[in-house]
Design an enzyme around this catalytic site. Structure first.
Site, short mmCIF file in Angstrom:
data_model
loop_
_atom_site.label_atom_id
_atom_site.label_comp_id
_atom_site.label_asym_id
_atom_site.label_seq_id
_atom_site.Cartn_x
_atom_site.Cartn_y
_atom_site.Cartn_z
N LEU A 103 0.87 -1.17 0.00
CA LEU A 103 0.00 0.00 0.00
C LEU A 103 0.91 1.22 0.00
O LEU A 103 1.88 1.27 0.76
CB LEU A 103 -0.90 0.03 1.24
CG LEU A 103 -1.98 -1.05 1.37
CD1 LEU A 103 -2.74 -0.89 2.67
CD2 LEU A 103 -2.93 -1.04 0.18
N ASP A 104 0.60 2.22 -0.84
CA ASP A 104 1.48 3.38 -0.88
C ASP A 104 1.36 4.20 0.41
O ASP A 104 0.49 3.95 1.25
CB ASP A 104 1.23 4.22 -2.13
CG ASP A 104 -0.16 4.83 -2.17
OD1 ASP A 104 -0.60 5.39 -1.15
OD2 ASP A 104 -0.81 4.76 -3.22
N LYS A 105 2.23 5.16 0.56
CA LYS A 105 2.35 5.91 1.81
C LYS A 105 1.04 6.55 2.23
O LYS A 105 0.69 6.58 3.42
CB LYS A 105 3.45 6.97 1.68
CG LYS A 105 3.70 7.78 2.94
CD LYS A 105 4.83 8.77 2.72
CE LYS A 105 5.07 9.63 3.96
NZ LYS A 105 6.18 10.60 3.75
#
Length: 235
Positions: A103-105
């Site tokens: 999952l991206d930041k």
């Protein structure tokens, strides 16, 4: 054969420094005899190792769910950013747990971890088509038309995606809250799909992977998956 101290770390006894102190304190036995030498080689299939009188079984399969908050990167280590590993119990960080996918930041929600490489590969391989559902807050002029386009296959980064399953949860001023279910889970796929149809994602939260749901798990908290939940990925 493996070193006793490595075996202890893999069994969840503690970090390397904690295991060193545990051994020094005489809390470990091998075949009933106190053992303080962490470099001693043992065979877990042959030797019986105990900590405070309780037998240890060595590395065990773990599958864990985290409700990832925004602001953390999905990595085991990063010199400049906070990582999702910092949200797990310290002892677990020494049991070869790795995030399953990414999952991206800025994205929140359900993130799985495991120390079983074969299990992780099975979940991530496109042929298994493990569904991933995201609550997605978007802004755009014509949400209704954009949603229709999201339901058709589209090319993202040179790859033709399957059409997404999209439900409009609620209409908001200048946008909407959507439930978007995809099957591939490629890099920033939901954000890129929305951008391709003129929608800007303002918030993204994964709430389901396969049949496993995030539920009411608080942000930043974790729990182990049940045996039934793990088995559901094999169906």
């Amino acid at each position: 054969m493996e070193r006793l101290d490595k075996f202890l770390c893999g069994s969840g006894a503690g970090t390397r420094s904690q295991v060193k102190d545990i051994l020094k304190a005489g809390r470990v036995t091998v075949d009933g005899n106190p053992e303080k030498d962490g470099s001693r080689k043992i065979d877990p299939a042959v030797h019986t190792v105990t900590l405070d009188g309780q037998p240890l079984g060595g590395k065990r399969r773990m599958v864990v769910m985290l409700n990832k908050p925004a602001g953390y990167v999905t990595a085991t280590e990063d010199a400049a950013e906070k990582t999702v590993m910092e949200l797990l119990p310290e002892a677990w960080r020494h049991m070869d747990l790795r995030p399953v996918g990414r999952l991206d930041k800025a994205t929140e929600g359900l993130l799985l971890f495991t120390n079983d490489g074969a299990f992780a590969n099975r979940l991530m391989h496109p042929s298994h088509e493990v569904e991933k559902c995201y609550l997605t807050w978007v802004q755009g002029e014509d949400v209704g038309e954009a949603v229709e386009y999201l339901r058709y296959p589209m090319e993202i980064d040179g790859y033709m995606t399957r059409g997404a399953e999209v439900d409009i949860i609620s209409l908001l001023p200048g946008g909407a809250e959507l439930a978007i279910t995809i099957h591939e889970g490629r890099n920033r796929q939901v954000r890129k799909m929305c951008a391709a149809v003129g929608l800007r994602v303002t918030k993204l939260r994964r709430v389901r992977e396969g049949s496993v749901e995030l539920g009411d798990l608080p942000a930043g908290k974790w729990r182990s998956l049940t045996a039934e939940e793990i088995a559901s990925f094999d169906r």
